[in-house]
Motif scaffolding. Sequence first.
Motif, short mmCIF file in Angstrom:
data_model
loop_
_atom_site.label_atom_id
_atom_site.label_comp_id
_atom_site.label_asym_id
_atom_site.label_seq_id
_atom_site.Cartn_x
_atom_site.Cartn_y
_atom_site.Cartn_z
N GLU A 30 75.04 -9.45 -49.65
CA GLU A 30 75.26 -8.29 -50.52
C GLU A 30 74.18 -8.20 -51.59
O GLU A 30 73.74 -7.11 -51.96
CB GLU A 30 76.64 -8.39 -51.20
N SER A 31 73.76 -9.34 -52.08
CA SER A 31 72.74 -9.37 -53.11
C SER A 31 71.44 -8.72 -52.61
O SER A 31 70.83 -7.90 -53.30
CB SER A 31 72.48 -10.82 -53.54
N VAL A 32 71.02 -9.06 -51.38
CA VAL A 32 69.80 -8.45 -50.83
C VAL A 32 70.02 -6.95 -50.59
O VAL A 32 69.15 -6.13 -50.89
CB VAL A 32 69.37 -9.11 -49.51
N ARG A 33 71.20 -6.60 -50.08
CA ARG A 33 71.48 -5.17 -49.82
C ARG A 33 71.42 -4.37 -51.10
O ARG A 33 70.93 -3.25 -51.13
CB ARG A 33 72.87 -5.00 -49.19
N ARG A 34 71.94 -4.95 -52.17
CA ARG A 34 71.99 -4.25 -53.45
C ARG A 34 70.59 -4.17 -54.08
O ARG A 34 70.14 -3.11 -54.47
CB ARG A 34 72.94 -5.01 -54.38
N ASN A 35 69.89 -5.30 -54.11
CA ASN A 35 68.57 -5.34 -54.76
C ASN A 35 67.47 -4.72 -53.90
O ASN A 35 66.45 -4.31 -54.40
CB ASN A 35 68.19 -6.77 -55.11
N PRO A 47 83.70 -17.31 -43.44
CA PRO A 47 84.31 -16.61 -42.30
C PRO A 47 83.92 -15.13 -42.21
O PRO A 47 83.93 -14.55 -41.14
CB PRO A 47 85.82 -16.76 -42.54
N ARG A 48 83.52 -14.55 -43.34
CA ARG A 48 83.15 -13.13 -43.33
C ARG A 48 81.80 -12.89 -42.66
O ARG A 48 81.51 -11.80 -42.21
CB ARG A 48 83.12 -12.59 -44.77
N THR A 49 80.94 -13.93 -42.63
CA THR A 49 79.63 -13.74 -42.00
C THR A 49 79.48 -14.65 -40.77
O THR A 49 78.50 -14.54 -40.03
CB THR A 49 78.49 -14.11 -42.97
N GLN A 50 80.48 -15.54 -40.58
CA GLN A 50 80.41 -16.56 -39.51
C GLN A 50 79.11 -17.35 -39.59
O GLN A 50 78.51 -17.71 -38.57
CB GLN A 50 80.52 -15.90 -38.14
N SER A 51 78.70 -17.61 -40.81
CA SER A 51 77.41 -18.27 -41.01
C SER A 51 77.46 -19.05 -42.31
O SER A 51 78.35 -18.85 -43.14
CB SER A 51 76.34 -17.18 -41.08
N PHE A 52 76.49 -19.94 -42.50
CA PHE A 52 76.38 -20.67 -43.76
C PHE A 52 75.82 -19.78 -44.87
O PHE A 52 75.74 -20.20 -46.01
CB PHE A 52 75.53 -21.93 -43.58
N LEU A 53 75.42 -18.58 -44.49
CA LEU A 53 75.01 -17.62 -45.51
C LEU A 53 76.25 -16.89 -45.98
O LEU A 53 77.02 -16.38 -45.17
CB LEU A 53 74.03 -16.60 -44.91
N THR A 54 76.44 -16.82 -47.28
CA THR A 54 77.65 -16.19 -47.78
C THR A 54 77.51 -14.68 -47.79
O THR A 54 76.41 -14.13 -47.80
CB THR A 54 77.95 -16.64 -49.23
#
Length: 342
Positions: A62-67, A50-57
């Motif tokens: 966050e992992s991509v944003r961080r790395n 529900p936080r992304t309204q997508s099947f991507l969590t």
Amino acid sequence: FCSSTTPITATLFPGDGIGPEIAESVKKVFTTAGVPINWEEHYVSTEIDPRTQSFLTWESLESVRRNKVGLKGPMATPIGKGHRSLNLTLRKELNLYANVRPCYSLPGYKTRYDDVNLITIRENTEGEYSGLEHQVVRGVVESLKIITRQASLRVAEYAFHYAKTHGRERVSAIHKANIMQKTDGLFLKCCREVAEKYPEITYEEVVIDNCCMMLVKNPALFDVLVMPNLYGDIISDLCAGLVGGLGLTPSCNIGEDGVALAEAVHGSAPDIAGKNLANPTALLLSGVMMLRHLKMNEQAEQIHSAIINTIAEGKYRTADLGGSSTTTDFTKAIYTMYDEMS
Ligand code: ATP
Ligand code: MG
């Protein structure tokens, strides 16, 4: 931004269909080559977050944003209502504003041309993909093509910077400004503005229909091509076709704040998934683009040569290239080649 021995954490989306098989191939080759990367693996969820309204969590984004760096396999968007397409979610959430696709002839794999060496750079956020379509009255619909100065300058700047830092000599802006006077006109105006800051790079403007004709007649005429979203979608596939097709072509998405998400151009290939038949070359070469982005140039060149030499040698090739090797045998041939070379 780091020495090549400090381990880097990168996000890995194995993806769907053939994704896990070709991702395994990348992990294997990178491990053999001793690439200092720790993969943080994230899978597409079976439920909508529900936080992304997508099947991507949310965690995977966050992992991509961080790395700030990642490699993505193909993702098949599940059918159903109430969620966003996976690729659109990634583009929007990570602000992936440019898609960079190198197309070059692979020595030893015969196609109509053996001298293709060009880069397409596609604006990835607006144009005809703005999602603004509606019915005006019964029988009449309208789609809005949005071109902004900000997004056009951003992608033009990226294209010229890319040309300069990669020893390229020419940037061609692809357009249809004779018809789309306002939208493509603004896109060209932004390209011209940026071109003035790069006097060492030759700048030209090519109308898209003429560009298509020139590409199929003599692709060696082009160096770096930059264009709005829809033209980029079409031209980049055309260029992929010039050098051997979907199993071979890598790409990288460039985001704001220095995010880079490399991905194979092809889809999840459900017809051959789980059969150990997929060609991992496109994802491997995308991985090589990721290494270059990380300035791990030595490893990038060595892995690149191992892939190219294996295909050129011709003993091990997957079915899409006319061979009979499995994904795992072809992968083994690449890391054996790597060991022999070093
Ligand atoms: P999607 O809906 O996920 O985009 P698709 O059905 O549009 O999938 P692709 O996955 O892009 O199609 O593949 C088109 C064709 O190319 C298929 O026949 C597929 O088997 C083949 N193909 C794509 N990628 C590869 C690969 N890496 N190796 C071998 N064949 C491939
Ligand atoms: Mg497809």
